[in-house]
Every structure is written in structure tokens, then in C-alpha cells.
Design a protein around this motif. Sequence first.
Motif, short mmCIF file in Angstrom:
data_model
loop_
_atom_site.label_atom_id
_atom_site.label_comp_id
_atom_site.label_asym_id
_atom_site.label_seq_id
_atom_site.Cartn_x
_atom_site.Cartn_y
_atom_site.Cartn_z
N PHE A 1 0.73 -1.21 -0.11
CA PHE A 1 -0.04 -0.01 -0.06
C PHE A 1 0.90 1.22 0.08
CE2 PHE A 1 -2.15 3.46 2.19
CZ PHE A 1 -3.34 3.50 1.50
N GLU A 2 0.56 2.07 -0.91
CA GLU A 2 1.25 3.72 -0.99
C GLU A 2 0.46 4.52 -1.01
OE1 GLU A 2 4.53 3.36 -3.75
OE2 GLU A 2 4.41 1.30 -3.96
N PHE A 3 0.79 5.82 -0.42
CA PHE A 3 -0.06 6.77 -0.47
C PHE A 3 0.96 8.22 -0.63
CE2 PHE A 3 -1.47 10.77 1.76
CZ PHE A 3 -2.78 10.98 1.21
N TYR A 4 0.65 8.91 -1.65
CA TYR A 4 1.49 10.17 -1.60
C TYR A 4 0.43 11.37 -1.87
CZ TYR A 4 4.89 6.55 -2.66
OH TYR A 4 5.89 5.34 -2.37
N GLU A 5 0.95 12.62 -1.60
CA GLU A 5 0.35 13.77 -1.84
C GLU A 5 1.28 14.60 -2.84
OE1 GLU A 5 -1.30 17.33 0.99
OE2 GLU A 5 -1.89 15.47 1.58
#
Length: 310
Positions: free
Chosen positions: A271-275
Amino acid sequence: METLSSSSFVDVKIPAPWGYISGRWYGNRTDRPILAIHGWLDNLGTFEQLIPLLPDYIGMLCIDLPGHGRSSRFPAGVHYNVYDYVFIIPRVMKELGLSKVALMGHSLGGVMSFMYAAMAPSTVDFVISLDVLLPRRIEDPSKLTRDIEGYMVEEKRQADGTQPEPPSFTLSKMRNVLAKSSNNSIPHNLADHMLHRQVAKSQIYPEKVYFSRDGRVKFYHIFDIENGLAAEMARRIQKKPYLVIKGSLSPFVGPRCDEAMSILSQDNPHFEFYEVEGGKHHVHLHAAKECARYIVPFIRKHIPSQSSKL
């Protein structure tokens, strides 16, 4: 690193009982493609800035949802809603003979991807979700009433021909309309990526164009996923490779997504989250290079250069 060519593609028409689903297939046509799904009122042109930044060994099948772009409209009397749109995914898979699918979705397309991955997780390779996870909640009930009324008006207009054409504008004005209606998420200088698949020349005013998409899609029903249901859906997807990219200036991935993202990321190294700083809702369009910084390594990690054949 070699990348896909934005000018090298094959136009495809995927048959459906009401007509066909229009699409463009970029790159590799012998391996399973990534299925790319656009957002509400958009079309596959939304991915044109991103395509030439992706690795050339993959295939990208970008589609227009029914009623959008160059795809057929739903029949008269059939209402557009996100739940029925979800079934476009297995329909495309069946027509292409795919047992599994990798999904990339923006906005409505990302919500569809989340819903489908929860319904049939064993058939999903991964999900790339662009500035969305769950649908935004409609806080004003009167909007739903207005949408129902608007839908009935548009349906009657199409049925009796009292207004043979929707309102038309010059192309320059149309670019401004897109920019303004999207809070400049689709900037004026990038509007043609959308417009070339969703405008037609006016027969009344030859110097003007109008939106050729089905006017009924403006009033489609948003399927609200309440928190408990969202958590349960995320548990069904858990440990699936999942990439979420948020525009820092966009409200679409807000606090109500926190629980679902926590579940998706729990004990999940995939799982990866970036802004993206300064990114708006169409972050993949106006900040394509920044998005590609995260998307390309994710794709290379989860799609080896020799993947399953069609």
C-alpha cells in the motif's frame, strides 16, 4: 527508460448490449493491459499527459464510460449511477478474455475500482487511485432532488426533440467553461485533452461547438458508501497492491477516507499513499510528471516485464 508513445495507439470498440464502449489501447497488446477509467463528465483524454511517461513494455487500455466521450449512451429510461458503472469492468474483462485486471482510476473511475476490488478481489492485480478513494458525501439533500428533476428534464428533451441541440459555445469559451467548472483543475491550456472527445460542431451556429456527451450523465446517482461499509470493503481488499495519489489542494481524499486507508495499509507493504503539492483534483493531468514519479515505480514493481499473456 523507454516510454509509451501518446500518438501510437489502436482505437477499440468493446461490444455491449446497448452499443459499444469506446477506448484506446496504447503499447503492449500481447499482455494484460492496465484498464484506465476516467472521472465523472470526463473521458479517456484525461490520461493523455500521463501516457507518455509510463514504461513502454506495458499496455494501457483507456476507455470512455457509457454516455461519455465516444462510447454509446445508455438506453432511454436507464439512469446513470456508479453501481451500474462498476459492471463495465467485468464486461471489458470478459470481452478481452481477461481473468485478472490491473486498474487505474481517477475520481469516479477510482471509486469504481475500489468497489470492484472489494466485490472481486481475487480478479484484481492492483489499483492505482488518482485523487479519490471513497465517493464524496452529498450533505445537501436538495441537490439530490435537483438532480432528479434535471434528469427528467434532460430525458424529455432527448425524447421529444424540443431542443435539438444543447447550448453551444466557441471553442475558446468551451475551454474556459471546463477550467471554471473544475476550479482550474483542468486548466485552459490542457482542456483540449478532454474536448477532442466530447464536443460536436453545432448545426445551428457553425462557429460553435456543444458537449456531445449524454446530458443525463450530469445527474447520475452518487452511491454513498457509509463508514461501516467502507471499512468492510477495505477489509476484503486488504493486502492488495494499492496506490493512492492525492492533490494537496483537493478535498476528495479527506478524513472520511482515513479508516479505509488504515485498513488497506495494515500489514500491507504494497500500500502506498502520496500527496502532490499544489495538485488539484485532476492532478494526473496538470501534474503528470509528479504523479509519474510514484506511478512508474509502482507499475514496475507489480508488473514484471514478462507478465501473463492474453
